[in-house]
Design an enzyme around this catalytic site. Structure first.
Site, mmCIF file in Angstrom:
data_model
loop_
_atom_site.group_PDB
_atom_site.id
_atom_site.type_symbol
_atom_site.label_atom_id
_atom_site.label_comp_id
_atom_site.label_asym_id
_atom_site.label_seq_id
_atom_site.Cartn_x
_atom_site.Cartn_y
_atom_site.Cartn_z
ATOM 1 N N ASP A 116 0.846 -1.194 0.000
ATOM 2 C CA ASP A 116 0.000 0.000 0.000
ATOM 3 C C ASP A 116 0.882 1.245 0.000
ATOM 4 O O ASP A 116 2.035 1.212 0.441
ATOM 5 C CB ASP A 116 -0.887 0.040 1.251
ATOM 6 C CG ASP A 116 -1.854 -1.124 1.284
ATOM 7 O OD1 ASP A 116 -2.135 -1.697 0.221
ATOM 8 O OD2 ASP A 116 -2.300 -1.459 2.393
HETATM 9 N N1 URA Z 1 -1.214 -5.860 3.958
HETATM 10 C C1 URA Z 1 -1.699 -4.596 3.952
HETATM 11 O O1 URA Z 1 -2.726 -4.309 4.555
HETATM 12 N N2 URA Z 1 -1.009 -3.672 3.259
HETATM 13 C C2 URA Z 1 0.145 -3.922 2.611
HETATM 14 O O2 URA Z 1 0.736 -3.037 2.008
HETATM 15 C C3 URA Z 1 0.646 -5.244 2.633
HETATM 16 C C4 URA Z 1 -0.057 -6.202 3.306
#
Ligand code: URA
Length: 261
Positions: A116
């Protein structure tokens, strides 16, 4: 007969630099072929048989590239985006001082999976589609490990629920996963100074959208900070600051390939 190519083309393609730069290096006697200096840019090379070195560094032709990036928060896990800076921008803007390669040699790399925008940590970047496919295949169950700061503690109850699988609103329950409180040492290595919370280590064998955040929410916790620290055999190098990347070592590449063949 094996395919032959000009020396200046070989150097240009393996370093990502221009043909004219390659010719300058050849003229300045910085290039050796199988141990001997060669000053003719048109000298014919047989890739795989002749060893070409620039300043003593072997140059590989037509090979894949593998980089470990410490993704900082605020950067998008994509090659291009109209939403802001991407991980490819970071890779191409890097100063690879310790080797002779121009960053353009990495122009075809892409991120293996996504983090993310607000997640930090390990991101493998490569132009090796086969390996990326294997690492991302849902059938391979490659383990990903995260350091996470939560707004509340985790204990036996949360560990059991993660292990048993959770309904996070998808068609299927999540696969068995792990969560445990982080040790002091892990918190010392991964927790940013300016943030407080309850440190935990989460281990997943799948990669669903926002998975850590959604699993945490399903057990009544919010994620304050998230950082990926490993993916399969690959562990984030503690020497890399957020935004920095480095080529994988030969051993790191071999290990990833062995474990996912
Ligand atoms: N899980 C999440 O919620 N975000 C990420 O970036 C990776 C795994």
């Amino acid at each position: 007969m094996d395919k032959q190519i000009r020396l200046d083309k070989y150097i240009s393609e393996s370093t990502g630099d221009s043909r004219s730069k390659s010719r300058q290096w050849i003229k300045k006697k910085r290039v050796k072929v199988s141990g001997l200096p060669v000053t003719d840019p048109g000298y014919k090379i047989t890739p795989g048989r002749d060893e070409v070195c620039l300043d003593g560094i072997p140059l590989e032709y037509n090979c894949h590239h593998y980089l470990m990036l410490h993704k900082p928060a605020g950067v998008i896990s994509a090659r291009s985006s109209d939403q802001g800076e991407t991980v490819l921008d970071l890779v191409l803007g890097q100063d690879y001082q310790e080797n002779v390669f121009s960053p353009t040699v990495y122009r075809d790399v892409f991120p293996v999976g996504r983090l993310d925008k607000d997640t930090e940590g390990l991101l493998l970047m490569t132009d090796d589609g086969d390996l990326a496919h294997k690492l991302l295949s849902p059938r391979k169950h490659v383990e990903k490990c995260y350091f996470v700061l939560l707004d509340g503690p985790v204990g036996e109850e949360e560990s059991r629920t993660f292990r048993e699988g959770l309904d996070i609103g998808d068609e299927k329950m999540t696969m068995p996963a792990g969560i445990r409180p982080a040790t002091e040492e892990e918190a010392g290595s991964h927790q940013p100074d300016q943030l407080s919370g309850y440190g935990a280590i989460v281990t997943l064998k799948e990669g669903r959208y926002h998975q850590v955040k959604r699993m945490a929410r399903a057990v009544g916790r919010e994620v304050v900070y998230l950082k990926r620290i490993s993916m399969g055999s690959l562990v984030l190098d503690p020497c890399l600051k957020p935004g920095q990347c480095r080529p994988l070592t030969h051993e790191e590449v071999e290990l990833l390939k062995e474990n996912n063949s």
